[in-house]
Write an enzyme that holds these catalytic residues in place. Structure first.
Site, PDB file in Angstrom:
ATOM      1  N   LYS A 112       0.836  -1.213   0.000  1.00 38.97           N
ATOM      2  CA  LYS A 112       0.000   0.000   0.000  1.00 38.97           C
ATOM      3  C   LYS A 112       0.867   1.259   0.000  1.00 38.97           C
ATOM      4  O   LYS A 112       0.527   2.243  -0.643  1.00 38.97           O
ATOM      5  CB  LYS A 112      -0.980  -0.013   1.171  1.00 38.97           C
ATOM      6  CG  LYS A 112      -2.058  -1.074   0.973  1.00 38.97           C
ATOM      7  CD  LYS A 112      -3.296  -0.883   1.795  1.00 38.97           C
ATOM      8  CE  LYS A 112      -4.347  -1.928   1.385  1.00 38.97           C
ATOM      9  NZ  LYS A 112      -5.575  -1.870   2.137  1.00 38.97           N
ATOM     10  N   LYS A 195      -4.996  -8.976  -7.305  1.00 40.95           N
ATOM     11  CA  LYS A 195      -6.112  -9.546  -6.536  1.00 40.95           C
ATOM     12  C   LYS A 195      -7.398  -8.763  -6.804  1.00 40.95           C
ATOM     13  O   LYS A 195      -7.355  -7.538  -6.919  1.00 40.95           O
ATOM     14  CB  LYS A 195      -5.732  -9.442  -5.050  1.00 40.95           C
ATOM     15  CG  LYS A 195      -6.654 -10.126  -4.098  1.00 40.95           C
ATOM     16  CD  LYS A 195      -6.279  -9.790  -2.652  1.00 40.95           C
ATOM     17  CE  LYS A 195      -6.908  -8.490  -2.227  1.00 40.95           C
ATOM     18  NZ  LYS A 195      -7.360  -8.400  -0.842  1.00 40.95           N
ATOM     19  N   LYS A 198     -12.118  -4.917  -3.254  1.00 33.70           N
ATOM     20  CA  LYS A 198     -13.302  -4.059  -3.223  1.00 33.70           C
ATOM     21  C   LYS A 198     -12.966  -2.581  -3.282  1.00 33.70           C
ATOM     22  O   LYS A 198     -13.808  -1.763  -3.626  1.00 33.70           O
ATOM     23  CB  LYS A 198     -14.184  -4.385  -2.008  1.00 33.70           C
ATOM     24  CG  LYS A 198     -13.609  -3.997  -0.674  1.00 33.70           C
ATOM     25  CD  LYS A 198     -14.656  -4.211   0.392  1.00 33.70           C
ATOM     26  CE  LYS A 198     -14.244  -5.254   1.408  1.00 33.70           C
ATOM     27  NZ  LYS A 198     -13.029  -4.895   2.147  1.00 33.70           N
TER      28      LYS A 198
HETATM   29  P1  ATP Z   1      -9.584  -3.763   0.293  1.00 29.11           P
HETATM   30  O1  ATP Z   1      -9.608  -3.629  -1.192  1.00 29.11           O
HETATM   31  O2  ATP Z   1     -10.259  -2.638   1.002  1.00 29.11           O
HETATM   32  O3  ATP Z   1      -8.235  -4.112   0.850  1.00 29.11           O
HETATM   33  P2  ATP Z   1     -10.498  -6.481   0.086  1.00 29.11           P
HETATM   34  O4  ATP Z   1     -11.469  -6.663  -1.019  1.00 29.11           O
HETATM   35  O5  ATP Z   1      -9.112  -6.965  -0.123  1.00 29.11           O
HETATM   36  O6  ATP Z   1     -10.519  -4.991   0.593  1.00 29.11           O
HETATM   37  P3  ATP Z   1     -10.790  -7.292   2.857  1.00 29.11           P
HETATM   38  O7  ATP Z   1     -11.793  -6.606   3.686  1.00 29.11           O
HETATM   39  O8  ATP Z   1      -9.364  -6.898   2.987  1.00 29.11           O
HETATM   40  O9  ATP Z   1     -11.186  -7.207   1.315  1.00 29.11           O
HETATM   41  O10 ATP Z   1     -10.916  -8.842   3.049  1.00 29.11           O
HETATM   42  C1  ATP Z   1     -12.011  -9.528   3.635  1.00 29.11           C
HETATM   43  C2  ATP Z   1     -11.819 -11.014   3.467  1.00 29.11           C
HETATM   44  O11 ATP Z   1     -11.956 -11.363   2.082  1.00 29.11           O
HETATM   45  C3  ATP Z   1     -10.438 -11.509   3.880  1.00 29.11           C
HETATM   46  O12 ATP Z   1     -10.572 -12.783   4.474  1.00 29.11           O
HETATM   47  C4  ATP Z   1      -9.691 -11.626   2.592  1.00 29.11           C
HETATM   48  O13 ATP Z   1      -8.656 -12.558   2.649  1.00 29.11           O
HETATM   49  C5  ATP Z   1     -10.801 -12.073   1.651  1.00 29.11           C
HETATM   50  N1  ATP Z   1     -10.522 -11.660   0.282  1.00 29.11           N
HETATM   51  C6  ATP Z   1     -10.397 -10.380  -0.159  1.00 29.11           C
HETATM   52  N2  ATP Z   1     -10.145 -10.345  -1.472  1.00 29.11           N
HETATM   53  C7  ATP Z   1     -10.108 -11.653  -1.874  1.00 29.11           C
HETATM   54  C8  ATP Z   1      -9.874 -12.290  -3.136  1.00 29.11           C
HETATM   55  N3  ATP Z   1      -9.640 -11.579  -4.225  1.00 29.11           N
HETATM   56  N4  ATP Z   1      -9.910 -13.623  -3.198  1.00 29.11           N
HETATM   57  C9  ATP Z   1     -10.162 -14.364  -2.097  1.00 29.11           C
HETATM   58  N5  ATP Z   1     -10.377 -13.830  -0.865  1.00 29.11           N
HETATM   59  C10 ATP Z   1     -10.350 -12.500  -0.756  1.00 29.11           C
END
Ligand code: ATP
Ligand code: LTN
Length: 328
Positions: A112, A195, A198
């Site tokens: 980040k 990845k 969101k």
């Molecule tokens: P941000 O973009 O704000 O970092 P994020 O989409 O990565 O958010 P988190 O809130 O960080 O989501 O993650 C919530 C859960 O979803 C965690 O257990 C994380 O490992 C899982 N997760 C997030 N993105 C993925 C993905 N692309 N594939 C599988 N699991 C995911």
């Protein structure tokens, strides 16, 4: 023996198919056999700038999606992190016991920082894993079901707990990450080397759980793939591999079964069938989500109940910690 389970998602954007397959869907299957705690980690979301109205709306939206996906407050404790003050309090105490060097090694933080300037990065973002450790340790969780990107943070939590136990005597349960075989790392549709996330500014790479069916279909049909023709799992071909991975996670087919299913067919077929499977999986979720949106008082009741139940457990651990370090 029943195990205790804890996990959470940040309200930093609309929930994605990655969040569902990597986390939420697996939680639902765990709640029958375990004592489970599932939170919406709003204090983590504010480690990066959030619009206050959006943050409030998303926190409720995610709570509604938890329930819509099948988390059940008769089986699990569902709550908002900031409603339970013990998270911040234990977070502070653990801050004072954690070497900076441990945080400097965290890859999510380094990634980040690499994306933004050091001036814009908050102390909270640096400190993020300590608050996550507090979330997990307050409930004495044995298991933490997360996607692959969170493995390092759970390992960090173990180190924090071991160090505390060593210095002050047995206090915390040492947790383990629980990472699925399929769906643990769903990649972006527009850039399959990244990845699916969101908070991604480009919505074309992300399937949001509340995207309408026609939008889901359009995003999948436009997903980036290579010029090959044979659908196979192949590290050299991340685009088609990601689509097959999502298909396999949604249908419960193994990788070999998925390849056999598409043998002799083209990428277009994979996209069409994946779009159908995704729309079918999201339909009941979207319907149930609407029910909670239509009845905000019901959602309030659920979150109030969750806060009360979580607080009892969290306060007990916090008191024990305060006593051990000499604060009481
Ligand atoms: P941000 O973009 O704000 O970092 P994020 O989409 O990565 O958010 P988190 O809130 O960080 O989501 O993650 C919530 C859960 O979803 C965690 O257990 C994380 O490992 C899982 N997760 C997030 N993105 C993925 C993905 N692309 N594939 C599988 N699991 C995911
Ligand atoms: N860092 C996690 C969210 C999170 C979490 C937790 C996950 C905060 N606290 C406790 C499991 C257990 C993420 O997914 N980005």
């Amino acid at each position: 023996m029943q195990k205790r389970v804890l996990s959470g998602i940040q309200p930093s954007g609309e929930l994605t198919l990655g969040n569902y397959l990597g986390a939420l869907r697996r939680w639902v299957s765990m709640q029958d056999k375990n004592e489970s705690y599932f939170c919406i980690v709003d204090l983590h979301a504010i480690t990066e700038p959030q619009d206050p109205q959006d943050l409030r709306r998303r926190t409720r939206d995610i709570a509604a999606l938890y329930l819509a996906a099948g988390l059940d407050s008769a089986k699990s404790i569902i709550f908002v992190q900031s409603h339970v003050r013990a998270h911040s309090e234990l977070g502070w105490i653990l801050n004072c016991m954690t070497p900076m060097g441990w945080l400097e090694r965290m890859t999510q933080f380094k990634d980040k920082v690499a994306k933004g300037s050091a001036e814009r990065v908050s102390v909270g973002l640096f400190d993020y894993p300590v608050l996550m450790a507090a979330d997990i340790l307050l409930y004495q969780a044995h298991l933490v079901p997360v996607g692959d990107d969170q493995r390092q943070h759970v390992e960090f939590t173990r180190d924090v707990a071991l160090r505390f136990n060593h210095r002050f005597g047995d206090t915390f349960t040492i947790p383990e990450p629980l990472i699925g075989d399929t769906g643990a790392r769903i990649m972006s549709l527009s850039d399959p080397t990244k990845k699916m996330s969101k908070s991604d500014e480009d919505p074309s790479g992300t399937i949001a759980l509340l995207d309408p069916p026609e939008l889901v279909r359009r995003k999948i049909m436009r997903a980036k793939t290579d010029s090959g023709t044979e659908p196979r799992f192949d590290d050299e071909r991340p685009g088609i591999t990601n689509l097959l991975e999502i298909f396999s996670a949604l249908t419960g087919k193994s990788r070999a079964e998925t390849e056999a299913h598409f043998a002799g067919r083209g990428y277009g077929d994979v996209k069409r069938e994946l779009a159908d499977a995704t729309i079918t999986a999201l339909e009941p979720l979207q319907r149930e989500h609407q029910r909670y949106t239509d009845d905000p008082a019901e959602l309030d009741r659920e979150l109030r109940k969750g806060c009360e139940r979580a607080s009892v457990v969290a306060e007990q651990t916090l008191r024990d910690v305060q006593e051990k370090v000499g604060l009481r």
